[in-house]
Design an enzyme around this catalytic site. Structure first.
Site, PDB file in Angstrom:
ATOM      1  N   ARG A 129       9.127  26.987  26.624  1.00 16.24           N
ATOM      2  CA  ARG A 129       8.395  26.707  28.221  1.00 16.24           C
ATOM      3  C   ARG A 129       6.835  27.226  28.570  1.00 16.24           C
ATOM      4  NH1 ARG A 129      13.161  29.409  27.294  1.00 16.24           N
ATOM      5  NH2 ARG A 129      14.947  27.531  27.400  1.00 16.24           N
ATOM      6  N   LYS A 157      14.546  32.425  28.813  1.00 13.22           N
ATOM      7  CA  LYS A 157      15.490  33.034  30.045  1.00 13.22           C
ATOM      8  C   LYS A 157      16.043  33.623  29.900  1.00 13.22           C
ATOM      9  CE  LYS A 157      15.247  27.767  31.687  1.00 13.22           C
ATOM     10  NZ  LYS A 157      15.564  26.663  32.307  1.00 13.22           N
ATOM     11  N   HIS A 215       5.704  19.924  30.391  1.00 14.58           N
ATOM     12  CA  HIS A 215       6.748  20.327  29.130  1.00 14.58           C
ATOM     13  C   HIS A 215       6.797  18.612  28.256  1.00 14.58           C
ATOM     14  CE1 HIS A 215      10.763  21.405  29.544  1.00 14.58           C
ATOM     15  NE2 HIS A 215      11.246  20.532  30.549  1.00 14.58           N
ATOM     16  N   ARG A 268       6.103  20.415  25.014  1.00 17.06           N
ATOM     17  CA  ARG A 268       7.258  20.767  24.868  1.00 17.06           C
ATOM     18  C   ARG A 268       8.513  19.727  23.938  1.00 17.06           C
ATOM     19  NH1 ARG A 268      11.102  25.414  25.244  1.00 17.06           N
ATOM     20  NH2 ARG A 268      13.521  24.511  26.299  1.00 17.06           N
ATOM     21  N   HIS A 326      17.450  26.811  23.851  1.00 21.60           N
ATOM     22  CA  HIS A 326      18.712  26.529  24.359  1.00 21.60           C
ATOM     23  C   HIS A 326      19.503  27.308  24.467  1.00 21.60           C
ATOM     24  CE1 HIS A 326      15.952  22.253  25.108  1.00 21.60           C
ATOM     25  NE2 HIS A 326      16.011  23.289  25.966  1.00 21.60           N
ATOM     26  N   TYR A 343      17.154  14.893  22.582  1.00 20.37           N
ATOM     27  CA  TYR A 343      16.423  14.324  21.490  1.00 20.37           C
ATOM     28  C   TYR A 343      16.971  13.774  20.899  1.00 20.37           C
ATOM     29  CZ  TYR A 343      13.128  18.109  24.404  1.00 20.37           C
ATOM     30  OH  TYR A 343      13.045  18.471  25.038  1.00 20.37           O
TER      31      TYR A 343
END
Length: 311
Positions: free
Chosen positions: A158, A182, A254, A257, A280, A289
């Site tokens: 990220r 995160k 992004h 990414r 994730h 994807y």
């Protein structure tokens, strides 16, 4: 029981009198409900007696007619309000829309650069860092951009994770670096030779110029955070896109990414591995994807199935 036309008119009068609905809003509801009534009439049914199955069949018909999920959701919202009105007025004993799920919009596919486009972008960054006669400050900025791009495409970080990398990430000669994502969750991501070399070249120039000697950040700045910002990187990336002959409006950190993930899948990576690399928490996030996998499978069948080679 009153006709569908009278029921719709009663509902619209309620919207106007009790809710002060605008004329455009009333006309929109009228179109949606008239369309529903016309569908029911073709099935020899009526709004006053329509079942849950009738409502579900109507939504299926909207799909067949090419209506987007967002348009279907708006139609269903109109039907729900209509039937709540009928129920509240005692004109129906039930609400056939109560257990109907709202059509969900399909997640938009991410914008992705092709491998050739990424190569052009990286080459442009590398060339910019090797131009003769640059000032020390300009060379440092060019080396920083090259390092940022190489690391981003090599790791799929990220952008917030990328710009806040510690200086120690460049000082270790290791193929894996630890990244805090995160929820303060740490994960290991691989770092290829090109990314490691770009980072070392940038750090060497930074040290030679005596810039930010006490900073703990790999990409420091004088800003409040102490490190390069997402916004500044995005701005510089668009400038680089122009020199690489790419559309700056279609390029962002992004997007790179996304390119990292898509190119891995195109070349045979497992979806679970890509999930771990991207950080994730849920694989459903990574499944955006899967269109890449679908394309790869289609190409595989087309190229190898016997029937595909018949004239």
């Amino acid at each position: 029981m009153a006709s569908d036309a009278l029921l719709i008119e009663s509902f619209l009068e309620m919207l106007s009198a009790e809710r002060g609905a605008a004329d455009n809003t009333l006309e929109s509801y009228r179109r949606d409900l008239d369309d529903f009534a016309g569908f029911l009439a073709a099935r020899k049914a009526a709004a006053s007696t329509a079942s849950r199955e009738d409502v579900a069949a109507y939504l299926s018909d909207l799909t067949r007619r090419g209506y987007a999920a967002s348009s279907q959701a708006r139609r269903l919202s109109a039907l729900r309000q209509f039937y709540r009105h009928l129920f509240a007025d005692g004109l129906r004993a039930d609400d056939p829309t109560r257990t109907i799920s709202t059509p969900k919009r399909r997640a938009a596919l991410p914008k992705v650069l092709g491998e050739e486009e990424v190569d052009r972008l990286l080459a442009a960054a590398r060339t910019a860092s090797e131009v003769e006669g640059l000032s020390a400050a300009a060379r440092l900025r060019a080396l920083r951009m090259h390092a940022l791009l190489e690391v981003l495409y090599a790791t799929g970080l990220r952008v917030s994770e990328l710009v806040s990398l510690p200086l120690s990430a460049a000082l270790r000669d290791e193929r894996l670096i630890a990244v805090t994502g995160k929820g303060n969750k740490e994960r290991l991501v691989p770092l290829g030779p090109a990314a490691r070399e770009a980072m070392r070249a940038y750090v060497a120039c930074r040290r030679a110029e005596g810039v930010y000697p006490a900073s703990r950040w790999l990409f420091p700045s004088h800003g409040e955070s102490g490190h390069f910002t997402r916004q500044a990187f995005a701005r510089d990336l668009k400038d680089l896109a122009v020199s690489a002959g790419l559309d700056p409006l279609a390029l962002s950190p992004h997007v790179l990414r996304h390119a990292f993930a898509s190119h891995l899948l195109q070349n045979g990576a497992d979806l679970r591995v890509v999930q771990q690399l991207l950080g994730h928490a849920d694989i459903s996030t990574t499944q955006i994807y899967t269109h890449v996998l679908d394309e790869r499978l289609a190409a595989l069948v087309e190229g190898h199935h016997p029937l595909s080679r018949r004239d």
